[in-house]
Design a protein around this motif. Sequence first.
Motif, mmCIF file in Angstrom:
data_model
loop_
_atom_site.group_PDB
_atom_site.id
_atom_site.type_symbol
_atom_site.label_atom_id
_atom_site.label_comp_id
_atom_site.label_asym_id
_atom_site.label_seq_id
_atom_site.Cartn_x
_atom_site.Cartn_y
_atom_site.Cartn_z
ATOM 1 N N ALA A 278 0.815 -1.214 0.000
ATOM 2 C CA ALA A 278 0.000 0.000 0.000
ATOM 3 C C ALA A 278 0.851 1.269 0.000
ATOM 4 O O ALA A 278 0.300 2.372 -0.047
ATOM 5 N N ALA A 279 2.165 1.136 0.076
ATOM 6 C CA ALA A 279 3.047 2.305 0.145
ATOM 7 C C ALA A 279 3.279 2.890 -1.239
ATOM 8 O O ALA A 279 3.199 2.194 -2.255
ATOM 9 N N ARG A 280 3.600 4.168 -1.274
ATOM 10 C CA ARG A 280 3.977 4.876 -2.497
ATOM 11 C C ARG A 280 5.363 5.477 -2.281
ATOM 12 O O ARG A 280 5.606 6.128 -1.269
ATOM 13 N N LEU A 281 6.260 5.267 -3.230
ATOM 14 C CA LEU A 281 7.649 5.656 -3.035
ATOM 15 C C LEU A 281 7.823 7.141 -2.768
ATOM 16 O O LEU A 281 8.779 7.547 -2.104
ATOM 17 N N HIS A 282 6.926 7.984 -3.260
ATOM 18 C CA HIS A 282 7.090 9.426 -3.110
ATOM 19 C C HIS A 282 6.411 9.975 -1.859
ATOM 20 O O HIS A 282 6.370 11.189 -1.670
ATOM 21 N N GLN A 283 5.900 9.083 -1.001
ATOM 22 C CA GLN A 283 5.227 9.522 0.219
ATOM 23 C C GLN A 283 5.736 8.715 1.407
ATOM 24 O O GLN A 283 5.954 7.499 1.287
ATOM 25 N N PRO A 284 5.907 9.340 2.581
ATOM 26 C CA PRO A 284 6.212 8.548 3.786
ATOM 27 C C PRO A 284 5.083 7.549 4.043
ATOM 28 O O PRO A 284 3.916 7.798 3.705
ATOM 29 N N ALA B 72 12.853 9.527 -2.329
ATOM 30 C CA ALA B 72 13.653 10.582 -2.953
ATOM 31 C C ALA B 72 14.138 11.642 -1.972
ATOM 32 O O ALA B 72 15.316 12.020 -1.990
ATOM 33 N N ASP B 73 13.254 12.161 -1.133
ATOM 34 C CA ASP B 73 13.602 13.332 -0.320
ATOM 35 C C ASP B 73 14.806 13.130 0.589
ATOM 36 O O ASP B 73 15.655 14.032 0.686
ATOM 37 N N PRO B 74 14.964 11.979 1.282
ATOM 38 C CA PRO B 74 16.094 11.864 2.204
ATOM 39 C C PRO B 74 17.465 11.836 1.533
ATOM 40 O O PRO B 74 18.482 12.040 2.199
ATOM 41 N N ARG B 75 17.518 11.584 0.215
ATOM 42 C CA ARG B 75 18.826 11.417 -0.431
ATOM 43 C C ARG B 75 19.084 12.384 -1.579
ATOM 44 O O ARG B 75 20.182 12.404 -2.112
ATOM 45 N N LEU C 114 16.383 3.615 7.628
ATOM 46 C CA LEU C 114 15.301 2.908 6.953
ATOM 47 C C LEU C 114 14.497 3.923 6.152
ATOM 48 O O LEU C 114 14.073 4.945 6.694
ATOM 49 N N THR C 115 14.328 3.667 4.852
ATOM 50 C CA THR C 115 13.442 4.467 4.016
ATOM 51 C C THR C 115 12.743 3.520 3.055
ATOM 52 O O THR C 115 13.130 2.358 2.910
#
Length: 245
Positions: A82-88, A101-104, A159-160
């Motif tokens: 249910a996760a989306r890579l562009h959202q926490p 994307a955001d953390p790196r 962890l991301t």
Amino acid sequence: MNGGTFIKRYDDPERCVAAAAHHTWLTSLNADVRLPRLLASDAQHLIFERLPGHTPAAADLPRVAAALGRLHAAAHERELHAARLHQPHTTTIELVIPDFADPRRAALHRAAAVAGVDVAAVDAVLDRPGLPAAFYKDPNVRNYLVSGEGVAVVDFDDLTLAPFGYDLAGLLVTASMTYGRLDEQTLACCIGAYRVAVAPQQCRPADLRQFAELHHLLTLRYLGHNGYRHPWPTVRPWPSPFPPR
């Protein structure tokens, strides 16, 4: 090391709490991969059981890749479908896993400028929200222990979210920078073992090569330290997929 325990100290109490939460979540996946038991903790220390084993050699890498694949498959099946890579993503234990994307991004842009890599190519790899989600947990080859036929995972600081194959690429990059160029059979066995474990969520060869370049950029500053003896461009087993700037 102290007797039968391994004690990790954190200067930042928030990182200590986060690492403990990461360990709890990874343990809850029941992925048939060994993790050390967390025996005790305080504001700045995590006390784990000490596991037997040694840092994987090149010959051990396919087993490590398979263990990594089992973790990713279990995480996706149980939670991250249910996760989306562009959202926490918030897990069932209320752990918030940051997006991909955001953390790196900022660190990658800085490293790309140093390495002469086109930043637009980096962003094109980062910004792919439609890919199915697995996770990143520092795949440095030193964060695994091999004992007999078993593989254990250690170090729970980071962890991301991440695409399938991203951590496999990191394993291959860090192992290559440590041991030198991996032979074709070892590479094929690693990729095959991972793909079997995560089927049907597989990683395309083109994606794996691009993910490897992100790991290379993020590891550049460690070259010559922590066992990284070989520059990735000298041991890369395929042509660079990134155009020069």
